[in-house]
Design an enzyme around this catalytic site. Structure first.
Site, short mmCIF file in Angstrom:
data_model
loop_
_atom_site.label_atom_id
_atom_site.label_comp_id
_atom_site.label_asym_id
_atom_site.label_seq_id
_atom_site.Cartn_x
_atom_site.Cartn_y
_atom_site.Cartn_z
N ASN A 8 55.31 37.76 64.31
CA ASN A 8 55.80 36.57 63.62
C ASN A 8 57.04 36.64 63.15
OD1 ASN A 8 56.31 34.70 61.04
ND2 ASN A 8 53.71 34.72 61.06
N ARG A 19 70.87 30.59 53.53
CA ARG A 19 72.47 30.20 52.81
C ARG A 19 73.02 28.73 53.90
NH1 ARG A 19 76.34 34.95 51.72
NH2 ARG A 19 77.86 33.17 52.18
N HIS A 44 54.74 29.72 62.33
CA HIS A 44 54.28 28.12 61.27
C HIS A 44 54.69 27.91 60.55
CE1 HIS A 44 50.61 29.01 58.17
NE2 HIS A 44 50.97 27.88 58.10
N ARG A 46 55.68 25.59 58.49
CA ARG A 46 54.78 24.55 57.34
C ARG A 46 55.50 22.87 56.92
NH1 ARG A 46 51.93 27.58 54.13
NH2 ARG A 46 51.38 29.87 54.53
N HIS A 51 61.10 27.90 55.64
CA HIS A 51 61.08 28.76 57.20
C HIS A 51 61.41 28.54 58.17
CE1 HIS A 51 57.21 29.10 57.00
NE2 HIS A 51 56.94 29.76 56.21
N GLU A 71 51.02 28.24 64.18
CA GLU A 71 49.96 28.51 63.25
C GLU A 71 50.03 27.56 62.27
OE1 GLU A 71 49.41 32.71 62.58
OE2 GLU A 71 51.07 32.32 60.31
N HIS A 191 47.71 39.39 59.09
CA HIS A 191 48.11 39.41 57.86
C HIS A 191 47.77 40.81 56.89
CE1 HIS A 191 48.32 36.76 54.19
NE2 HIS A 191 48.52 37.82 53.37
N ASP A 192 49.43 41.65 56.18
CA ASP A 192 49.29 42.57 55.28
C ASP A 192 49.13 43.98 56.25
OD1 ASP A 192 50.00 41.10 53.82
OD2 ASP A 192 48.12 41.01 52.43
N GLY A 214 54.36 40.01 60.68
CA GLY A 214 56.02 39.30 60.34
C GLY A 214 56.15 39.90 59.02
#
Length: 239
Positions: A8, A19, A44, A46, A51, A71, A191-192, A214
């Site tokens: 990810n 920046r 992902h 959004r 990002h 995703e 996730h994590d 990620g």
């Protein structure tokens, strides 16, 4: 079975956006990840473009040669991106725009009709589907009834409890995996997951097809370099 590693790259876009400009170069970074052994690239996008930007989605679609996994929350914007780029996989995540990160799975009972319609649209595009989900047996069984191709187990609770009692932490995920497999669902997870807890997760659920990682992976790359880090994560999946 071999478990694929999808990197990810959201955090690379976060650094770039801090920046402006194009440093680090997101597309080049994705290509390098593939060259260094990643078997997929996950993004992902959004709505607030905190990002990954809309343009990134299209730019990456032209260059990703492994598995391109997009995703996100399945609003009209997301479905258009899937329709335009036809990634290998679309992963539906139940997170509204204001949340910091994905922190729960779908309620496939409550949102059954909503998801069924969306999945039909995605399948008509020739795109493989996956939905983010917890370990509740009833919700996994309803996911199967939706006709989704895969589920991505939300592994946040596993990561949170791993250091205290890894056997207890993995138990609900092993049960969830068994239910999913009985219902002909392919298993993803994310996730994590990190270098501390990934190997044990894989060893306890050997049928795992793919992990999407990620934050931890990119953080580790600050110390070890991205090529070494990808190899370290792949080693965890191979043990």
């Amino acid at each position: 079975m071999a478990t694929k590693l999808s990197v990810n790259i959201n955090k690379i876009a976060t650094i770039r956006n801090a920046r402006g400009g194009n440093t680090p170069h997101l597309v080049k970074f994705a290509q390098d990840c593939e060259q260094f052994g990643a078997e997929g690239i996950t993004i992902h996008p959004r709505p607030d473009e905190r990002h990954i930007t809309t343009q990134d989605v299209y730019d990456l679609a032209h260059v990703v040669k492994t598995e391109y996994n997009i995703e996100g929350y399945p609003d009209d914007r997301f479905i258009k991106l899937i329709s335009d780029t036809r990634p290998a996989q679309a992963t539906l995540v139940p997170d509204p725009p204001h949340v910091l990160t994905s922190n729960q799975g779908w309620d496939t009972v409550k949102h059954f009709d909503f998801l069924k319609d969306l999945l039909a649209q995605i399948h008509a595009l020739g795109v493989r589907s996956s939905i983010f989900i917890g370990t509740d047996a009833n919700l996994i069984e309803h996911a199967a009834k939706l006709g989704v191709h895969r589920i991505e187990l939300y592994t946040g609770p596993y990561a949170d409890n791993f250091k205290n009692n890894k056997v207890k932490a993995i138990a609900p995920f092993k049960t969830a995996a068994e239910i999913a497999l009985k219902n002909d669902l392919v298993l993803n997870a994310g996730h994590d997951l990190n270098l501390d807890n990934l190997s044990f997760f894989k060893s306890e659920i050997p049928e795992l097809a793919e992990v999407s990682i990620g934050h931890a992976l990119i953080s580790d790359a600050l110390y070890f370099g991205i090529e070494n880090t990808i190899n370290m994560y792949k080693k965890q999946l191979a043990e």
